[in-house]
Design an enzyme around this catalytic site. Structure first.
Site, PDB file in Angstrom:
ATOM      1  N   LYS A 188      24.898 -21.457  -4.231  1.00 24.57           N
ATOM      2  CA  LYS A 188      25.303 -21.078  -5.608  1.00 24.57           C
ATOM      3  C   LYS A 188      26.259 -19.983  -5.901  1.00 24.57           C
ATOM      4  O   LYS A 188      27.148 -19.786  -6.881  1.00 24.57           O
ATOM      5  CB  LYS A 188      24.210 -21.071  -6.485  1.00 24.57           C
ATOM      6  CG  LYS A 188      23.214 -19.693  -6.476  1.00 24.57           C
ATOM      7  CD  LYS A 188      21.940 -20.004  -7.330  1.00 24.57           C
ATOM      8  CE  LYS A 188      21.316 -18.965  -6.994  1.00 24.57           C
ATOM      9  NZ  LYS A 188      19.660 -19.002  -7.990  1.00 24.57           N
ATOM     10  N   GLY A 189      25.943 -18.761  -5.182  1.00 24.37           N
ATOM     11  CA  GLY A 189      26.895 -17.590  -5.133  1.00 24.37           C
ATOM     12  C   GLY A 189      27.170 -16.749  -6.387  1.00 24.37           C
ATOM     13  O   GLY A 189      25.621 -16.550  -7.033  1.00 24.37           O
TER      14      GLY A 189
END
Length: 263
Positions: free
Chosen positions: A134-135
């Protein structure tokens, strides 16, 4: 650095007018709230270089033995910009596809990354932002990269366990996030990890040690035994580009034919 950012001249804090030096300072004193504690707070502010400080807020904390203060005033100090040292990024930022292409060309295998919070640190937000798919800040984490094998070991990992896992997984890089800083625990933990990695691995086999956290100074990497330190606001792309730069030294110069069609 922006092309319009000044690099010379003197600056002072800005409050109401340019160069007025106005700042707001908050701190706690081990004194019960009262006139003596307030006087001590103002004297401390003056000794720190604040001109005509105003006590704008005070509150008892921790029962009755401590007091919290907010002081407002003008500092007498200024900063000469030409004397400010900053750690500049010395490698190009690559997209995820460019990183994958570079790893494929220069290493010919997946780049193995281990990540963890060590010691008693249970704050995984930072390491998760870099590693999880998801970063952070609109960028995918390293798990998204096709040519990276990422293992996120989570929180409160013992230094010895992390070093043994790095050996077992043949890690190319060990990423450590540290948010717990009481009594400089973050510095102690990193020094311990660096020493154990160097004891366990020959220098040409040792994985990169990359450290992140809001209280680290990037200029102290060498003294801590780390290869790189990242601070607040670091994105997965920053870390991925550094790993490619450091582990595949010619990756930034991958032939255009290889990158054709991946951008």
């Amino acid at each position: 650095m922006s092309s319009t950012e000044p690099t010379t001249g003197t600056v002072r804090p800005y409050g109401d007018t340019t160069g007025d030096g106005m700042v707001q300072l908050s701190f706690t004193l081990p004194l019960p709230l009262g006139p003596r504690a307030e006087g001590a707070a103002l004297q401390l502010a003056r000794r720190m270089g604040m001109d005509r400080p105003l006590l704008v807020h005070s509150k008892a904390v921790g029962g009755t033995d401590f007091s919290f203060f907010v002081v407002y005033g003008a500092v007498t100090h200024a900063v000469e910009l030409s004397e400010v040292e900053v750690a500049e990024r010395d490698y190009p930022l690559l997209s995820a596809k460019e990183c994958d292409a570079a790893i494929d060309v220069r290493l010919g295998r997946p780049l193995v990354v281990l990540g963890a919070c060590i010691g008693t640190d249970a704050h995984t937000v930072g390491i998760d932002a870099i590693l999880n798919i998801k970063g952070f800040a609109g960028e995918k984490g390293l798990e998204y990269y096709k040519k990276m094998r990422v293992l996120n070991l989570g929180a409160q990992v013992a230094v010895g366990d992390l070093v043994r896992r790095a050996r077992a997984e043949r890690a190319d890089a060990v990423l450590v996030s540290q948010a717990v800083t009481q009594r400089d625990a973050h510095l102690t933990n990193v020094r311990e990890l660096s020493a154990e990695l160097r004891a366990e691995f020959a220098e040409d086999e040792r994985p990169l040690l990359v450290v992140g956290g809001p209280r680290f100074d990037a200029s102290t990497a060498a003294s801590l035994g780390a290869d790189r330190i990242f601070g607040r606001g670091t994105t997965p792309g920053d870390v991925a580009s550094y790993l490619v730069h450091a582990l595949a030294s010619e990756a930034a110069a991958v032939p255009a034919a290889v990158l054709e069609g991946v951008a």
